[in-house]
Design a protein around this motif. Structure first.
Motif, mmCIF file in Angstrom:
data_model
loop_
_atom_site.group_PDB
_atom_site.id
_atom_site.type_symbol
_atom_site.label_atom_id
_atom_site.label_comp_id
_atom_site.label_asym_id
_atom_site.label_seq_id
_atom_site.Cartn_x
_atom_site.Cartn_y
_atom_site.Cartn_z
ATOM 1 N N PRO A 1 -5.384 -1.053 9.429
ATOM 2 C CA PRO A 1 -4.441 0.024 9.094
ATOM 3 C C PRO A 1 -4.364 0.487 7.637
ATOM 4 N N ALA A 2 -4.840 -0.310 6.668
ATOM 5 C CA ALA A 2 -4.441 -0.070 5.268
ATOM 6 C C ALA A 2 -4.869 1.309 4.745
ATOM 7 N N LEU A 3 -6.080 1.757 5.095
ATOM 8 C CA LEU A 3 -6.527 3.039 4.541
ATOM 9 C C LEU A 3 -5.682 4.197 5.094
ATOM 10 N N TYR B 1 -5.471 -9.438 2.318
ATOM 11 C CA TYR B 1 -6.186 -8.741 3.391
ATOM 12 C C TYR B 1 -7.692 -8.917 3.291
ATOM 13 N N GLY B 2 -8.376 -8.458 4.354
ATOM 14 C CA GLY B 2 -9.816 -8.688 4.450
ATOM 15 C C GLY B 2 -10.656 -7.569 3.888
ATOM 16 N N THR B 3 -10.030 -6.560 3.295
ATOM 17 C CA THR B 3 -10.657 -5.430 2.582
ATOM 18 C C THR B 3 -11.408 -4.451 3.486
ATOM 19 N N ALA B 4 -11.275 -4.568 4.808
ATOM 20 C CA ALA B 4 -11.908 -3.581 5.706
ATOM 21 C C ALA B 4 -11.103 -2.286 5.604
ATOM 22 N N MET B 5 -11.742 -1.223 5.151
ATOM 23 C CA MET B 5 -10.999 0.022 4.895
ATOM 24 C C MET B 5 -11.541 1.147 5.781
ATOM 25 N N GLN C 1 15.337 -7.929 -4.434
ATOM 26 C CA GLN C 1 15.327 -7.685 -2.989
ATOM 27 C C GLN C 1 16.420 -6.691 -2.606
ATOM 28 N N VAL C 2 16.011 -5.634 -1.957
ATOM 29 C CA VAL C 2 17.011 -4.660 -1.493
ATOM 30 C C VAL C 2 17.674 -5.224 -0.244
ATOM 31 N N MET C 3 18.986 -5.328 -0.294
ATOM 32 C CA MET C 3 19.728 -5.916 0.814
ATOM 33 C C MET C 3 20.240 -4.849 1.777
ATOM 34 N N VAL D 1 0.833 -1.210 0.000
ATOM 35 C CA VAL D 1 0.000 0.000 0.000
ATOM 36 C C VAL D 1 0.867 1.259 0.000
ATOM 37 N N GLY D 2 1.854 1.303 0.895
ATOM 38 C CA GLY D 2 2.676 2.509 0.987
ATOM 39 C C GLY D 2 3.420 2.784 -0.311
ATOM 40 N N GLY D 3 4.197 1.815 -0.780
ATOM 41 C CA GLY D 3 4.991 2.006 -1.994
ATOM 42 C C GLY D 3 4.116 2.198 -3.213
ATOM 43 N N GLY E 1 1.904 -6.547 -1.912
ATOM 44 C CA GLY E 1 2.187 -6.748 -0.487
ATOM 45 C C GLY E 1 1.081 -7.513 0.221
ATOM 46 N N HIS E 2 0.892 -7.199 1.499
ATOM 47 C CA HIS E 2 -0.053 -7.956 2.322
ATOM 48 C C HIS E 2 -1.503 -7.761 1.900
ATOM 49 N N THR E 3 -1.771 -6.717 1.119
ATOM 50 C CA THR E 3 -3.173 -6.549 0.707
ATOM 51 C C THR E 3 -3.637 -7.674 -0.227
ATOM 52 N N TYR F 1 5.184 -12.005 0.506
ATOM 53 C CA TYR F 1 5.976 -11.120 -0.353
ATOM 54 C C TYR F 1 5.518 -11.250 -1.808
ATOM 55 N N TYR F 2 4.656 -10.373 -2.209
ATOM 56 C CA TYR F 2 4.109 -10.379 -3.576
ATOM 57 C C TYR F 2 3.884 -8.948 -4.027
ATOM 58 N N VAL F 3 3.718 -8.766 -5.322
ATOM 59 C CA VAL F 3 3.330 -7.451 -5.832
ATOM 60 C C VAL F 3 1.968 -7.108 -5.215
ATOM 61 N N LEU G 1 11.183 -1.515 -6.643
ATOM 62 C CA LEU G 1 11.919 -2.758 -6.398
ATOM 63 C C LEU G 1 11.092 -3.629 -5.454
ATOM 64 N N GLU G 2 10.704 -4.784 -5.906
ATOM 65 C CA GLU G 2 9.837 -5.665 -5.111
ATOM 66 C C GLU G 2 10.518 -7.029 -4.989
ATOM 67 N N ARG G 3 10.665 -7.493 -3.764
ATOM 68 C CA ARG G 3 11.378 -8.766 -3.571
ATOM 69 C C ARG G 3 10.572 -9.968 -4.080
HETATM 70 C C1 LIG Z 1 -4.618 -11.904 6.405
HETATM 71 C C2 LIG Z 1 -4.562 -10.410 6.496
HETATM 72 C C3 LIG Z 1 -5.756 -9.697 6.592
HETATM 73 C C4 LIG Z 1 -5.716 -8.303 6.687
HETATM 74 N N1 LIG Z 1 -6.905 -7.605 6.665
HETATM 75 C C5 LIG Z 1 -6.881 -6.256 6.640
HETATM 76 C C6 LIG Z 1 -8.085 -5.515 6.468
HETATM 77 O O1 LIG Z 1 -9.174 -6.065 6.322
HETATM 78 N N2 LIG Z 1 -7.988 -4.154 6.449
HETATM 79 C C7 LIG Z 1 -6.792 -3.491 6.594
HETATM 80 O O2 LIG Z 1 -6.774 -2.266 6.633
HETATM 81 N N3 LIG Z 1 -5.644 -4.194 6.746
HETATM 82 C C8 LIG Z 1 -5.651 -5.538 6.746
HETATM 83 N N4 LIG Z 1 -4.482 -6.241 6.829
HETATM 84 C C9 LIG Z 1 -3.243 -5.469 6.995
HETATM 85 C C10 LIG Z 1 -2.797 -4.823 5.689
HETATM 86 O O3 LIG Z 1 -2.785 -5.773 4.658
HETATM 87 C C11 LIG Z 1 -1.419 -4.216 5.907
HETATM 88 O O4 LIG Z 1 -1.490 -3.302 6.984
HETATM 89 C C12 LIG Z 1 -0.911 -3.465 4.689
HETATM 90 O O5 LIG Z 1 -1.057 -4.223 3.536
HETATM 91 C C13 LIG Z 1 0.549 -3.105 4.928
HETATM 92 O O6 LIG Z 1 1.011 -2.358 3.832
HETATM 93 P P1 LIG Z 1 2.509 -1.834 3.793
HETATM 94 O O7 LIG Z 1 2.646 -1.001 2.593
HETATM 95 O O8 LIG Z 1 2.813 -1.259 5.130
HETATM 96 O O9 LIG Z 1 3.447 -3.124 3.724
HETATM 97 P P2 LIG Z 1 3.400 -4.505 2.929
HETATM 98 O O10 LIG Z 1 2.058 -4.835 2.458
HETATM 99 O O11 LIG Z 1 4.091 -5.491 3.813
HETATM 100 O O12 LIG Z 1 4.302 -4.233 1.651
HETATM 101 C C14 LIG Z 1 5.686 -4.325 1.690
HETATM 102 C C15 LIG Z 1 6.196 -4.808 0.341
HETATM 103 O O13 LIG Z 1 7.614 -4.731 0.351
HETATM 104 C C16 LIG Z 1 8.158 -5.926 -0.171
HETATM 105 N N5 LIG Z 1 9.494 -6.064 0.432
HETATM 106 C C17 LIG Z 1 9.794 -6.426 1.703
HETATM 107 N N6 LIG Z 1 11.126 -6.380 1.893
HETATM 108 C C18 LIG Z 1 11.674 -5.979 0.728
HETATM 109 C C19 LIG Z 1 13.018 -5.757 0.292
HETATM 110 N N7 LIG Z 1 14.043 -5.922 1.130
HETATM 111 N N8 LIG Z 1 13.230 -5.384 -0.999
HETATM 112 C C20 LIG Z 1 12.181 -5.216 -1.854
HETATM 113 N N9 LIG Z 1 10.892 -5.412 -1.483
HETATM 114 C C21 LIG Z 1 10.646 -5.777 -0.210
HETATM 115 C C22 LIG Z 1 7.178 -6.998 0.232
HETATM 116 O O14 LIG Z 1 7.273 -8.140 -0.583
HETATM 117 C C23 LIG Z 1 5.837 -6.268 0.077
HETATM 118 O O15 LIG Z 1 5.339 -6.383 -1.220
HETATM 119 C C24 LIG Z 1 -4.469 -7.623 6.729
HETATM 120 C C25 LIG Z 1 -3.292 -8.343 6.629
HETATM 121 C C26 LIG Z 1 -3.326 -9.712 6.502
HETATM 122 C C27 LIG Z 1 -2.025 -10.476 6.370
#
Ligand SMILES: Cc1cc2nc3c(=O)[nH]c(=O)nc-3n(C[C@H](O)[C@H](O)[C@H](O)COP(=O)(O)OP(=O)(O)OC[C@H]3O[C@@H](n4cnc5c(N)ncnc54)[C@H](O)[C@@H]3O)c2cc1C
Length: 508
Positions: free
Chosen positions: A482-484, A88-92, A230-232, A16-18, A83-85, A79-81, A35-37
């Protein structure tokens, strides 16, 4: 690196952030390299197979973390394009106005943010539009002021969930339609397949980081995504600016140089990357003169409650349409016991067995079919001793000591007593840091550089061309998903960066 690419901006992580920064800067013409790992999550039948997702942990990282006792485990990190979304459960939810203020809890203080709800409100609005959030304003008693209605009407309840809403109302509560980012309804791609929360969507109907941010950003020719990159380490120059990222790609170590770096690897990995990038001038890691990097890890107190219906099968396909915030600011006679109540995605037998492997499979499946599943969420307090760190041998230790546990327990027991008026049996399960689904706080922002790593625009106090925009910037966790909020703050940062680009001053 590829001679054709000389990025102006390097974004690390496509969650979400990136993704939000990429989308926000895409139209500027700045050359952006993400850059996505991980890789794109494959679209395959296993996406919706609970045995594959939970029992076999098919999509989870194979890394191991350890706790302070040395216990090793495979964390619920993905770790996917997108990220965790992707899971996720889509609650925004928007956070409440009070979540941005200092709040005294039983177990300590939830600190104020250096930004207010009013600062974020226009960006929440934009974030809801970007993700296509469905909801209904005016029902949630704790809801903050909004400048606009939700972009789309709320997703209607299925019969059992509508019945739950009625029963909560009969108890004097004010349940509301949970805001959700699903492409549901006439012409929408959601097929109500019955898997959503914790599963990837096979139909692209989930408003996630890939569908809503990365794919649209990639339509611009100036945006490039490198997967499996992957950024090291980040490499600082003598003047304190970040000169380059060292990346592992196709089995090779390479350097990417750029005037601006936006780190968004997720709260645990962003902290680890900063710590791993220590050098003689930054012996405690980058952006860490304050010593806060890796500390103040939060993940919410999350407790699931399963209400059992012995004589009825729960045939709900998408239960996450209902929430209640009546106790967000405390129980009537116990203000410290507080939190949000929301429906959990359908709990299935393999999920139960992944936590309790001794339960026979047929019985776990039976429980899954006959339960209505709830989630109680309370704020966990940021504590310096809750931290991720690199051990001398490079392994990762996660120590998690969430504050305010007893107050959460009382909140859960209160909710459980109310659910017992609906169900003869209500089972309870607490989620731990092994599933760091709501991880945040490890690179906190704040006004005081001695107590924080980032300023209110997520720029590191120590390195003028390094921003951190994933959930690690949270000074406190609120008691909502947290996602929104990640997206809204990243939009705010992106607006600042866009203006800086126009003024030819991107890394100022
Ligand atoms: C099962 C589940 C249900 C959820 N349900 C909800 C919900 O309903 N509502 C909600 O608001 N939130 C929910 N969340 C939380 C939400 O998904 C996360 O808060 C949000 O996606 C986090 O976003 P982010 O950008 O902080 O990080 P991330 O989503 O973790 O993105 C980080 C990205 O960076 C990549 N990365 C990591 N290290 C490196 C590296 N060294 N080099 C390059 N790339 C790297 C990762 O692969 C990933 O793609 C849920 C999470 C899970 C797992």
């Amino acid at each position: 690196m590829d001679a054709a690419i000389r990025p102006d901006v390097v974004i690390i992580g496509s969650g979400v952030g990136g993704g939000t920064i990429a989308r926000q800067l895409a139209g500027t013409g700045a050359r952006i390299l993400i850059l996505e790992r991980g890789n794109y999550l494959p679209n395959e039948p296993e996406n919706a197979d609970a045995e594959a997702v939970f029992t076999q942990a098919r999509y989870r990282t194979k890394e191991e973390y350890r706790d302070e006792t040395g216990r090793r485990y495979r964390p619920g990190q993905y770790y996917y394009v997108g990220g965790h979304t992707k899971f996720y459960g889509t609650a925004m939810f928007r956070f409440r106005e009070s979540d941005f203020h200092e709040v005294r809890h039983e177990g300590g203080i939830s600190p104020a943010w250096p930004v207010s709800y009013a600062d974020l409100e226009p960006y929440y609005d934009e974030a809801e539009r970007l993700f296509g959030v469905r909801g209904q304003a005016g029902e949630d008693p704790t809801e903050a002021v909004r400048s606009n209605p939700y972009p789309h009407a709320a997703i209607p309840h299925e019969p059992i969930i509508a019945d739950m809403a009625e029963r909560l109302r009969a108890q004097g509560l004010r349940p509301f339609f949970m805001p959700s980012a699903v492409d549901f309804g006439h012409g929408g791609s959601c097929r109500r397949c019955g898997t959503c929360d914790a599963f990837p969507c096979r139909y692209g109907a989930k408003g996630d980081g890939e569908t809503r941010l990365i794919r649209p950003a990639l339509k611009h020719p100036n945006v490039t995504l490198w997967t499996e990159a992957q950024v090291m380490r980040l490499l600082p120059a003598a003047d304190g600016r970040i000169a380059a990222a060292e990346i592992q790609r196709d089995g090779q170590l390479m350097r990417v140089e750029a005037p601006l770096f936006v780190l968004s690897a997720g709260a645990i990995n962003s902290a680890l990357l900063l710590l791993r990038s220590s050098d003689a001038s930054n012996p405690n890691g980058l952006a860490n003169r304050s010593g806060v990097v890796g500390r103040y890890l939060m993940n919410h107190h999350l407790t699931g409650l399963m209400g059992l219906m012995p004589f009825r099968v729960n045939d709900t396909k998408f239960p996450k349409t209902l929430s209640a915030n009546d106790f967000y600011h405390g129980l009537p006679n116990d203000r410290a016991a507080r939190g949000n109540i929301q429906m959990l995605g359908n709990v299935k037998g393999p999920m139960i067995r992944s936590a309790y492997p001794w339960i026979p499979r047929p019985f776990a499946n039976l429980l899954g079919r006959h339960s209505v599943d709830w989630l109680c969420m309370s704020e966990d307090l940021p504590r310096a001793e809750s931290r991720v760190r690199l051990l001398p041998d490079g392994r990762v230790e996660v120590a998690y000591h969430p504050g305010d546990g007893p107050a959460h327990d009382r909140f859960v027991e209160h909710v459980r007593s109310r659910l017992r008026r609906i169900f003869p049996v209500v089972l309870r399960h607490s989620f731990g840091i092994e599933a760091p689904s709501h991880q945040c706080g490890t690179v906190r922002m704040g006004a005081d550089p001695a107590q924080s790593a980032l300023n209110s625009l997520c720029r590191t106090h120590d390195h003028p061309n390094l921003y951190v925009v994933d959930a690690s910037f949270f000074p406190s966790s609120a008691a909502l998903n947290p996602a929104l909020t990640i997206c809204a703050q990243a939009l705010r940062v992106g607006t600042h960066l866009r203006a800086a680009w126009r003024n030819d001053n991107l890394a100022a």
